[in-house]
Scaffold this motif. Sequence first.
Motif, PDB file in Angstrom:
ATOM      1  N   SER A 153     -12.420 -18.329 -39.695  1.00 35.15           N
ATOM      2  CA  SER A 153     -11.925 -19.436 -40.538  1.00 35.15           C
ATOM      3  C   SER A 153     -11.148 -20.478 -39.733  1.00 35.15           C
ATOM      4  N   GLY A 154     -10.901 -20.237 -38.463  1.00 33.70           N
ATOM      5  CA  GLY A 154     -10.232 -21.237 -37.613  1.00 33.70           C
ATOM      6  C   GLY A 154      -8.863 -21.595 -38.164  1.00 33.70           C
ATOM      7  N   MET A 155      -8.596 -22.899 -38.323  1.00 31.09           N
ATOM      8  CA  MET A 155      -7.310 -23.349 -38.856  1.00 31.09           C
ATOM      9  C   MET A 155      -7.307 -23.370 -40.388  1.00 31.09           C
ATOM     10  N   GLY A 156      -8.425 -23.023 -40.999  1.00 31.79           N
ATOM     11  CA  GLY A 156      -8.465 -22.791 -42.446  1.00 31.79           C
ATOM     12  C   GLY A 156      -8.585 -24.032 -43.321  1.00 31.79           C
ATOM     13  N   GLU A 157      -8.795 -25.220 -42.707  1.00 32.32           N
ATOM     14  CA  GLU A 157      -8.860 -26.447 -43.540  1.00 32.32           C
ATOM     15  C   GLU A 157     -10.000 -26.341 -44.541  1.00 32.32           C
ATOM     16  N   ALA A 158     -11.189 -25.963 -44.056  1.00 31.56           N
ATOM     17  CA  ALA A 158     -12.351 -25.880 -44.942  1.00 31.56           C
ATOM     18  C   ALA A 158     -12.136 -24.766 -45.964  1.00 31.56           C
ATOM     19  N   THR A 159     -11.632 -23.636 -45.491  1.00 30.99           N
ATOM     20  CA  THR A 159     -11.416 -22.480 -46.372  1.00 30.99           C
ATOM     21  C   THR A 159     -10.548 -22.850 -47.567  1.00 30.99           C
ATOM     22  N   ALA A 160      -9.404 -23.475 -47.296  1.00 28.76           N
ATOM     23  CA  ALA A 160      -8.453 -23.794 -48.365  1.00 28.76           C
ATOM     24  C   ALA A 160      -9.055 -24.789 -49.348  1.00 28.76           C
ATOM     25  N   GLN A 161      -9.755 -25.775 -48.812  1.00 32.16           N
ATOM     26  CA  GLN A 161     -10.339 -26.807 -49.667  1.00 32.16           C
ATOM     27  C   GLN A 161     -11.432 -26.228 -50.568  1.00 32.16           C
ATOM     28  N   ILE A 162     -12.276 -25.392 -49.977  1.00 33.05           N
ATOM     29  CA  ILE A 162     -13.384 -24.786 -50.744  1.00 33.05           C
ATOM     30  C   ILE A 162     -12.799 -23.875 -51.827  1.00 33.05           C
ATOM     31  N   ALA A 163     -11.804 -23.093 -51.448  1.00 32.41           N
ATOM     32  CA  ALA A 163     -11.206 -22.147 -52.405  1.00 32.41           C
ATOM     33  C   ALA A 163     -10.529 -22.900 -53.550  1.00 32.41           C
ATOM     34  N   GLN A 164      -9.913 -24.030 -53.216  1.00 33.97           N
ATOM     35  CA  GLN A 164      -9.238 -24.819 -54.257  1.00 33.97           C
ATOM     36  C   GLN A 164     -10.256 -25.375 -55.270  1.00 33.97           C
ATOM     37  N   SER A 165     -11.414 -25.766 -54.764  1.00 32.50           N
ATOM     38  CA  SER A 165     -12.377 -26.396 -55.676  1.00 32.50           C
ATOM     39  C   SER A 165     -13.217 -25.371 -56.444  1.00 32.50           C
ATOM     40  N   THR A 166     -13.165 -24.101 -56.049  1.00 35.63           N
ATOM     41  CA  THR A 166     -13.917 -23.069 -56.785  1.00 35.63           C
ATOM     42  C   THR A 166     -13.006 -21.864 -57.029  1.00 35.63           C
ATOM     43  N   ALA A 167     -12.121 -22.012 -58.008  1.00 34.88           N
ATOM     44  CA  ALA A 167     -11.097 -20.990 -58.255  1.00 34.88           C
ATOM     45  C   ALA A 167     -11.692 -19.692 -58.800  1.00 34.88           C
ATOM     46  N   GLN A 168     -12.899 -19.780 -59.350  1.00 38.45           N
ATOM     47  CA  GLN A 168     -13.528 -18.582 -59.932  1.00 38.45           C
ATOM     48  C   GLN A 168     -14.159 -17.687 -58.863  1.00 38.45           C
ATOM     49  N   VAL A 169     -14.196 -18.186 -57.607  1.00 36.20           N
ATOM     50  CA  VAL A 169     -14.790 -17.416 -56.505  1.00 36.20           C
ATOM     51  C   VAL A 169     -13.668 -16.859 -55.627  1.00 36.20           C
ATOM     52  N   GLY A 170     -13.835 -15.618 -55.164  1.00 31.09           N
ATOM     53  CA  GLY A 170     -12.852 -15.020 -54.256  1.00 31.09           C
ATOM     54  C   GLY A 170     -13.312 -15.186 -52.816  1.00 31.09           C
ATOM     55  N   TYR A 171     -12.379 -15.502 -51.927  1.00 32.04           N
ATOM     56  CA  TYR A 171     -12.712 -15.710 -50.510  1.00 32.04           C
ATOM     57  C   TYR A 171     -11.932 -14.736 -49.638  1.00 32.04           C
ATOM     58  N   LEU A 172     -12.635 -14.160 -48.696  1.00 29.08           N
ATOM     59  CA  LEU A 172     -11.982 -13.329 -47.699  1.00 29.08           C
ATOM     60  C   LEU A 172     -12.184 -14.009 -46.355  1.00 29.08           C
ATOM     61  N   ALA A 173     -11.079 -14.473 -45.755  1.00 26.54           N
ATOM     62  CA  ALA A 173     -11.157 -15.165 -44.467  1.00 26.54           C
ATOM     63  C   ALA A 173     -10.896 -14.158 -43.351  1.00 26.54           C
ATOM     64  N   VAL A 174     -11.850 -14.042 -42.445  1.00 22.05           N
ATOM     65  CA  VAL A 174     -11.719 -13.102 -41.326  1.00 22.05           C
ATOM     66  C   VAL A 174     -11.585 -13.914 -40.042  1.00 22.05           C
ATOM     67  N   GLU A 175     -10.502 -13.715 -39.359  1.00 22.20           N
ATOM     68  CA  GLU A 175     -10.216 -14.507 -38.152  1.00 22.20           C
ATOM     69  C   GLU A 175      -9.314 -13.663 -37.266  1.00 22.20           C
ATOM     70  N   MET A 176      -9.457 -13.853 -35.956  1.00 16.57           N
ATOM     71  CA  MET A 176      -8.597 -13.129 -35.019  1.00 16.57           C
ATOM     72  C   MET A 176      -7.389 -13.953 -34.587  1.00 16.57           C
ATOM     73  N   HIS A 177      -7.540 -15.272 -34.657  1.00 20.32           N
ATOM     74  CA  HIS A 177      -6.562 -16.185 -34.062  1.00 20.32           C
ATOM     75  C   HIS A 177      -5.358 -16.326 -34.977  1.00 20.32           C
ATOM     76  N   LYS A 178      -4.225 -15.774 -34.546  1.00 17.02           N
ATOM     77  CA  LYS A 178      -3.051 -15.693 -35.418  1.00 17.02           C
ATOM     78  C   LYS A 178      -2.535 -17.060 -35.885  1.00 17.02           C
ATOM     79  N   PRO A 179      -2.393 -18.060 -34.972  1.00 20.30           N
ATOM     80  CA  PRO A 179      -1.918 -19.364 -35.452  1.00 20.30           C
ATOM     81  C   PRO A 179      -2.854 -19.976 -36.497  1.00 20.30           C
ATOM     82  N   GLY A 180      -4.157 -19.721 -36.369  1.00 22.61           N
ATOM     83  CA  GLY A 180      -5.113 -20.224 -37.359  1.00 22.61           C
ATOM     84  C   GLY A 180      -4.866 -19.579 -38.713  1.00 22.61           C
ATOM     85  N   LEU A 181      -4.662 -18.272 -38.710  1.00 22.10           N
ATOM     86  CA  LEU A 181      -4.385 -17.567 -39.972  1.00 22.10           C
ATOM     87  C   LEU A 181      -3.069 -18.059 -40.571  1.00 22.10           C
TER      88      LEU A 181
END
Length: 218
Positions: free
Chosen positions: A57-85
Amino acid sequence: MQRPSNRSYSLRGDRMTRAQALAMEQYWGNYSIQVESPIDFNQILPGKEKVIVEIGSGMGEATAQIAQSTAQVGYLAVEMHKPGLAALLLLIIEKQLSNIKLIREDAIYLFENYILDNSLDGIHLLFPDPWPKNRQHKRRIVQGDFVEMVAKKLKPGGFIHIATDWQPYAGWINNHFAASSAFSGGVVPRPDWRVLSKFEGQGLKKGHVVTDFRYVKR
Ligand SMILES: C[S@@+](CC[C@H](N)C(=O)[O-])C[C@H]1O[C@@H](n2cnc3c(N)ncnc32)[C@H](O)[C@@H]1O
């Protein structure tokens, strides 16, 4: 359970801003999951119509935006990079999102050991590291084994959406999925939901062309 000796990610620096460090300290426990047994999505993301796992998910910009626009869907973000998380955690707090959970883990290890077969509605793989040099190609996340694994973990009719700004990698992705009888699909127009991430913006500035793929499990 044995951890793989050859982890598939490359570790980058873990230096965080003060806000990121504070977010990790205060909220990581609320939004992250520690896996000890196969993931029960009804338990971690209750009441969601669908579950989509994002790999890297990197820095999560896309993740947060997508999740905000589709609240009925659950997202699991898998990332190793701690500052990104941590950056994604800050966005979750700012936008008051309740449909994202985070895991700090190698996605391959997680899929192999903790994601049940036929359990996912979708996978997002947005701008995977391109590993451009010939000798690095073995590090690319998309490989024959990866395609097989994704086919096992998706429900029938489930999808994987991939975007890349590296044309040789686009050809590579196309060839690997074309070789699998488990999927139909191919290049698609850029979907509205895929917002510009910092990483994509950097590629566009260099004149890179972005290709989106969507493959559906038969
Ligand atoms: C090029 S960045 C793209 C980030 C983001 N998806 C975007 O579009 O901006 C690739 C990300 O994938 C993560 N990554 C690479 N391999 C991974 C793996 N096996 N498991 C989890 N994350 C991984 C890296 O840490 C990195 O943040």
